[in-house]
Design a protein around this motif. Structure first.
Motif, PDB file in Angstrom:
ATOM      1  N   ALA A  43       0.834  -1.204   0.000  1.00  0.00           N
ATOM      2  CA  ALA A  43       0.000   0.000   0.000  1.00  0.00           C
ATOM      3  C   ALA A  43       0.866   1.250   0.000  1.00  0.00           C
ATOM      4  O   ALA A  43       0.578   2.227  -0.704  1.00  0.00           O
ATOM      5  CB  ALA A  43      -0.924  -0.006   1.212  1.00  0.00           C
ATOM      6  N   SER A  44       1.947   1.233   0.770  1.00  0.00           N
ATOM      7  CA  SER A  44       2.853   2.377   0.819  1.00  0.00           C
ATOM      8  C   SER A  44       3.484   2.619  -0.553  1.00  0.00           C
ATOM      9  O   SER A  44       3.556   3.756  -1.021  1.00  0.00           O
ATOM     10  CB  SER A  44       3.940   2.122   1.863  1.00  0.00           C
ATOM     11  OG  SER A  44       4.907   3.132   1.826  1.00  0.00           O
ATOM     12  N   ARG A  45       3.943   1.544  -1.199  1.00  0.00           N
ATOM     13  CA  ARG A  45       4.567   1.675  -2.514  1.00  0.00           C
ATOM     14  C   ARG A  45       3.572   2.210  -3.540  1.00  0.00           C
ATOM     15  O   ARG A  45       3.902   3.091  -4.350  1.00  0.00           O
ATOM     16  CB  ARG A  45       5.123   0.338  -2.971  1.00  0.00           C
ATOM     17  CG  ARG A  45       5.996   0.478  -4.221  1.00  0.00           C
ATOM     18  CD  ARG A  45       6.575  -0.813  -4.679  1.00  0.00           C
ATOM     19  NE  ARG A  45       5.534  -1.576  -5.361  1.00  0.00           N
ATOM     20  CZ  ARG A  45       5.237  -2.837  -5.134  1.00  0.00           C
ATOM     21  NH1 ARG A  45       5.895  -3.518  -4.226  1.00  0.00           N
ATOM     22  NH2 ARG A  45       4.280  -3.450  -5.804  1.00  0.00           N
ATOM     23  N   LEU A  46       2.338   1.704  -3.500  1.00  0.00           N
ATOM     24  CA  LEU A  46       1.323   2.177  -4.439  1.00  0.00           C
ATOM     25  C   LEU A  46       0.992   3.651  -4.212  1.00  0.00           C
ATOM     26  O   LEU A  46       0.789   4.405  -5.165  1.00  0.00           O
ATOM     27  CB  LEU A  46       0.068   1.319  -4.331  1.00  0.00           C
ATOM     28  CG  LEU A  46       0.201  -0.120  -4.839  1.00  0.00           C
ATOM     29  CD1 LEU A  46      -1.087  -0.893  -4.579  1.00  0.00           C
ATOM     30  CD2 LEU A  46       0.557  -0.141  -6.313  1.00  0.00           C
ATOM     31  N   ALA A  47       0.952   4.066  -2.945  1.00  0.00           N
ATOM     32  CA  ALA A  47       0.671   5.474  -2.642  1.00  0.00           C
ATOM     33  C   ALA A  47       1.797   6.368  -3.156  1.00  0.00           C
ATOM     34  O   ALA A  47       1.544   7.449  -3.717  1.00  0.00           O
ATOM     35  CB  ALA A  47       0.498   5.655  -1.137  1.00  0.00           C
ATOM     36  N   LYS A  48       3.049   5.926  -2.986  1.00  0.00           N
ATOM     37  CA  LYS A  48       4.185   6.714  -3.485  1.00  0.00           C
ATOM     38  C   LYS A  48       4.145   6.829  -5.006  1.00  0.00           C
ATOM     39  O   LYS A  48       4.400   7.903  -5.564  1.00  0.00           O
ATOM     40  CB  LYS A  48       5.510   6.072  -3.060  1.00  0.00           C
ATOM     41  CG  LYS A  48       5.873   6.311  -1.625  1.00  0.00           C
ATOM     42  CD  LYS A  48       7.205   5.664  -1.293  1.00  0.00           C
ATOM     43  CE  LYS A  48       7.538   5.801   0.168  1.00  0.00           C
ATOM     44  NZ  LYS A  48       8.809   5.128   0.515  1.00  0.00           N
ATOM     45  N   GLU A  49       3.836   5.718  -5.665  1.00  0.00           N
ATOM     46  CA  GLU A  49       3.760   5.745  -7.128  1.00  0.00           C
ATOM     47  C   GLU A  49       2.645   6.669  -7.598  1.00  0.00           C
ATOM     48  O   GLU A  49       2.812   7.410  -8.569  1.00  0.00           O
ATOM     49  CB  GLU A  49       3.553   4.334  -7.666  1.00  0.00           C
ATOM     50  CG  GLU A  49       4.776   3.457  -7.562  1.00  0.00           C
ATOM     51  CD  GLU A  49       4.503   2.025  -7.974  1.00  0.00           C
ATOM     52  OE1 GLU A  49       3.353   1.702  -8.337  1.00  0.00           O
ATOM     53  OE2 GLU A  49       5.452   1.227  -7.933  1.00  0.00           O
ATOM     54  N   ALA A  50       1.508   6.649  -6.909  1.00  0.00           N
ATOM     55  CA  ALA A  50       0.390   7.524  -7.280  1.00  0.00           C
ATOM     56  C   ALA A  50       0.777   8.990  -7.080  1.00  0.00           C
ATOM     57  O   ALA A  50       0.447   9.850  -7.912  1.00  0.00           O
ATOM     58  CB  ALA A  50      -0.847   7.180  -6.469  1.00  0.00           C
TER      59      ALA A  50
END
Length: 107
Positions: A43-50
């Motif tokens: 979830a953290s990685r996806l938020a950073k990518e977004a």
């Protein structure tokens, strides 16, 4: 002094088997993956990518707006031309330059 003796085939097979069992033992000793922690990392990685994607899109829109504003300024400057002088005004300006040049030469 002993000379170096290359290991034979059986010795190489034994060394490879020991290395394989050692690596497998290390993998078995490794603690299992915590599903909650893995989900949090995902979830953290996806938020950073977004966030990166949104910032990149914002920067692109800002660059387009700046380019558009510069194009409008250039168009406005092209439209704003020198005023067209009449024949009499051009003659008066030419005579004034001539008199100024003559005055400088005589000084």
């Amino acid at each position: 002094m002993k000379r170096y003796k290359e290991p034979g085939f059986q010795e190489r097979i034994g060394a490879a088997a020991r290395a394989r069992t050692g690596a497998l033992d290390q993998l078995r000793a490794k603690p299992p993956v915590d599903e909650a922690a893995a989900a949090a990392r995902l979830a953290s990685r996806l938020a950073k990518e977004a966030a990166k994607r949104e910032k990149r899109q914002h920067d692109l829109l800002a660059a387009k707006a700046l380019k558009h504003a510069k194009a409008q300024d250039a168009a406005a400057a092209a439209v704003k031309q020198k005023p067209v002088l009449t024949e009499a005004e051009r003659k008066a300006a030419r005579d004034a330059r001539y008199l100024a040049r003559k005055k400088r030469a005589s000084s």
